[in-house]
Scaffold this motif. Structure first.
Motif, short mmCIF file in Angstrom:
data_model
loop_
_atom_site.label_atom_id
_atom_site.label_comp_id
_atom_site.label_asym_id
_atom_site.label_seq_id
_atom_site.Cartn_x
_atom_site.Cartn_y
_atom_site.Cartn_z
N ARG A 83 -20.03 -47.78 -13.86
CA ARG A 83 -21.21 -48.47 -14.38
C ARG A 83 -21.99 -49.09 -13.23
NH1 ARG A 83 -22.50 -53.57 -15.43
NH2 ARG A 83 -20.39 -54.45 -15.37
N ARG A 84 -23.29 -48.91 -13.26
CA ARG A 84 -24.11 -49.51 -12.21
C ARG A 84 -24.16 -51.03 -12.39
NH1 ARG A 84 -28.92 -45.02 -11.68
NH2 ARG A 84 -28.05 -43.95 -9.87
N PRO A 85 -24.14 -51.79 -11.30
CA PRO A 85 -24.18 -53.25 -11.44
C PRO A 85 -25.52 -53.73 -11.95
CG PRO A 85 -24.35 -52.61 -9.13
CD PRO A 85 -24.06 -51.35 -9.90
N THR A 86 -25.47 -54.76 -12.75
CA THR A 86 -26.70 -55.45 -13.13
C THR A 86 -27.01 -56.47 -12.05
OG1 THR A 86 -25.42 -57.03 -14.46
CG2 THR A 86 -26.33 -55.11 -15.59
N VAL A 87 -28.25 -56.49 -11.60
CA VAL A 87 -28.64 -57.30 -10.45
C VAL A 87 -29.91 -58.06 -10.77
CG1 VAL A 87 -29.17 -57.29 -7.98
CG2 VAL A 87 -27.67 -55.53 -8.93
N THR A 88 -29.95 -59.32 -10.38
CA THR A 88 -31.17 -60.10 -10.51
C THR A 88 -31.57 -60.67 -9.16
OG1 THR A 88 -32.28 -61.85 -11.78
CG2 THR A 88 -30.02 -62.28 -11.09
N VAL A 89 -32.86 -60.85 -8.97
CA VAL A 89 -33.41 -61.28 -7.68
C VAL A 89 -34.19 -62.57 -7.85
CG1 VAL A 89 -35.06 -60.67 -5.86
CG2 VAL A 89 -33.53 -58.93 -6.78
N PHE A 90 -33.87 -63.56 -7.00
CA PHE A 90 -34.61 -64.82 -6.95
C PHE A 90 -35.25 -64.98 -5.58
CE2 PHE A 90 -31.48 -65.82 -10.22
CZ PHE A 90 -32.22 -66.56 -11.14
N PRO A 104 -23.67 -52.53 1.07
CA PRO A 104 -22.22 -52.25 1.01
C PRO A 104 -21.52 -52.95 -0.15
CG PRO A 104 -22.88 -52.65 3.27
CD PRO A 104 -24.07 -53.00 2.41
N LEU A 105 -21.97 -54.15 -0.51
CA LEU A 105 -21.37 -54.87 -1.64
C LEU A 105 -21.56 -54.08 -2.93
CD1 LEU A 105 -20.19 -57.34 -3.15
CD2 LEU A 105 -22.51 -58.31 -3.13
N LEU A 106 -22.77 -53.63 -3.20
CA LEU A 106 -23.03 -52.90 -4.44
C LEU A 106 -22.37 -51.53 -4.43
CD1 LEU A 106 -26.69 -53.86 -5.36
CD2 LEU A 106 -24.57 -55.04 -5.82
N ASP A 107 -22.34 -50.89 -3.26
CA ASP A 107 -21.63 -49.60 -3.15
C ASP A 107 -20.16 -49.78 -3.49
OD1 ASP A 107 -23.88 -48.22 -2.42
OD2 ASP A 107 -23.38 -48.10 -0.29
N ARG A 108 -19.56 -50.83 -2.95
CA ARG A 108 -18.11 -51.05 -3.13
C ARG A 108 -17.80 -51.41 -4.58
NH1 ARG A 108 -14.67 -50.50 1.68
NH2 ARG A 108 -12.61 -51.19 0.99
N LEU A 109 -18.66 -52.16 -5.23
CA LEU A 109 -18.45 -52.49 -6.64
C LEU A 109 -18.39 -51.23 -7.50
CD1 LEU A 109 -20.86 -55.55 -7.10
CD2 LEU A 109 -18.36 -55.59 -7.25
N GLN A 110 -19.10 -50.19 -7.08
CA GLN A 110 -19.13 -48.93 -7.83
C GLN A 110 -18.07 -47.94 -7.36
OE1 GLN A 110 -23.49 -47.68 -8.69
NE2 GLN A 110 -23.63 -49.08 -6.96
N GLY A 111 -17.28 -48.33 -6.35
CA GLY A 111 -16.22 -47.45 -5.87
C GLY A 111 -16.72 -46.29 -5.05
N ARG A 112 -17.88 -46.45 -4.43
CA ARG A 112 -18.42 -45.37 -3.59
C ARG A 112 -17.47 -45.11 -2.43
NH1 ARG A 112 -24.49 -44.16 -1.68
NH2 ARG A 112 -24.03 -42.84 0.11
N ALA A 113 -17.07 -43.85 -2.28
CA ALA A 113 -16.06 -43.52 -1.28
C ALA A 113 -16.64 -43.34 0.11
CB ALA A 113 -15.32 -42.24 -1.69
#
Length: 406
Positions: free
Chosen positions: A177-184, A318-327
């Motif tokens: 699942r792709r992460p849900t992200v919000t920007v401030f 890298p944080l969002l890649d790692r959350l998705q298990g990108r190898a």
């Protein structure tokens, strides 16, 4: 006490560890919607590809043993096999069959001669240029064998990989699942583009930069209105976002100034993993788990626009890649400096630069002399970050350095 003024390598290790523990769950999506996602489970071929011997050319299927070694060969044309449904066609000695690209090879044949290398007269075909044995034949299973692992968990689903899955008849894929992200963005000085500026104000460029970087990675971020330099409003907004999103990204209000309220808030109510990294630009970056502010991970970036770019590329992506298990890691290349550079600070530095190819085909990078963290034009004129290790030193022209493409 959270870790502070840590090395960049320590910061990356912390992000990797926390993200691995927060790996996002898998979901099934339609093939057409899987592009750019990270595959969550291996795919094993259920059928061979090609599933049958077939022709690689338009021409005539024949038995190679029938070809004459000296002079032309004339064969009797007994039928045709087009791509689509196979027909019951068996070719005997001295015979051939018309065939089109992708059509199954008729029984008894083992070679295809190109149409351009033949002459047809009625029901006879003369072979003017003899093919080699098995030429222009695609063998069953030569690309993929049944039972073979063809895609691996952690693979990013590129168009070619989607096509490979489609060739197996798969209509859905299991992906992270792709992460849900919000920007401030934060700061009383910020004004939205299109509105008039008052003295002391600047336009908000960070929101569009960060939203664009996220969209380029296939995400669908949500932008909030700019937060004023008011601690109560900052806390209320971050608490709301912390309970609604996987990742909260902020820009500004993360240093040690009188109006920088985010560090104190996360120290008091979150679980700060680190604050301040020995990197330039971007030293004040802060990373925390939400704690009382919710289940989100908070990555709080500095306010200068080049710092936002550098910290996002080096830590946020890298944080969002790692959350998705990108190898596979993102491209991290090495290139030669086109001209010398003097590094005067002790921190690891991300310098803006433009990649180019030398006459001998090697990769080069030209550093941009405008290295201030507020100088966005230098970032816009560049396409990569040049990574210079900790410690002051001279970098002569031709020095090989690490580069991180945008």
């Amino acid at each position: 006490m959270s870790r502070t003024r840590i090395s960049f390598a320590e910061a990356r290790a912390i992000i990797d560890r926390v993200a691995d523990a927060r790996r996002l769950p898998a979901e099934r999506v339609a093939l057409a919607r899987a592009h750019g996602h990270v595959l969550a489970a291996d795919i094993v071929a259920a059928i061979a590809q090609p599933p049958f011997d077939n022709s690689a050319m338009d021409g005539f299927a024949l038995r190679h043993a029938d070809l004459q070694t000296d002079g032309d060969t004339t064969l009797r044309l007994i039928g045709e096999q087009f791509a689509g449904r196979a027909v019951a066609l068996e070719v005997g000695p001295g015979e051939c069959a018309r065939i089109t690209t992708g059509a199954p090879l008729p029984a008894g044949t083992d070679t295809v001669v190109m149409k351009e290398n033949t002459r047809v007269e009625g029901d006879h075909v003369s072979v003017l240029e003899a093919p080699s044995p098995h030429q222009h034949v695609r063998r069953a299973g030569e690309d993929t064998r049944a039972g073979e692992r063809i895609l691996h968990a952690g693979d990013v689903l590129t168009p070619a990989r989607i096509a490979l899955a489609a060739s197996q008849g798969l209509a859905e894929l299991e992906v992270a699942r792709r992460p849900t992200v919000t920007v401030f963005t934060t700061g009383d000085e910020l004004v939205e583009p299109g509105l008039p500026l008052e003295p002391g104000q600047i336009y908000n460029s960070n929101r569009e930069q960060l939203m664009g970087l996220l969209r380029a990675d296939g995400l669908e971020p949500v932008a909030w209105p700019t937060l004023p330099d008011d601690p109560a409003q900052v806390e209320s907004a971050l608490r709301h976002a912390g309970h609604a999103f996987d990742v909260v990204l902020t820009c500004g209000a993360v240093s040690a100034g009188e109006k920088d309220h985010i560090p104190a808030l996360l120290q008091a109510q979150g679980d700060v993993q680190f604050w301040k990294v020995r990197m330039k630009p971007g030293m004040p970056v802060l990373f925390a788990a939400g704690g009382k502010l919710g289940d989100a991970l908070f990555l709080c970036l500095p306010g200068n626009p080049v710092s936002v770019l550098a910290t996002w590329l080096a830590l946020g992506r890298p944080l969002l890649d790692r959350l998705q298990g990108r190898a596979a890691a993102r491209p991290h290349w090495r290139a030669r400096l086109v001209r010398p550079w003097r590094k005067t600070n002790e921190r690891l530095e991300f310098l803006r630069g433009r990649l180019q190819s030398s006459d001998d085909g090697s990769l080069e990078v030209e550093p941009n002399p405008a290295d201030g963290s507020h100088r966005m034009r230098a970032a816009a004129d560049s396409d990569a970050l040049i990574v210079l290790a900790e410690g002051a030193r001279e970098y002569p022209a031709g020095t090989v350095v690490d580069v991180l493409p945008y």
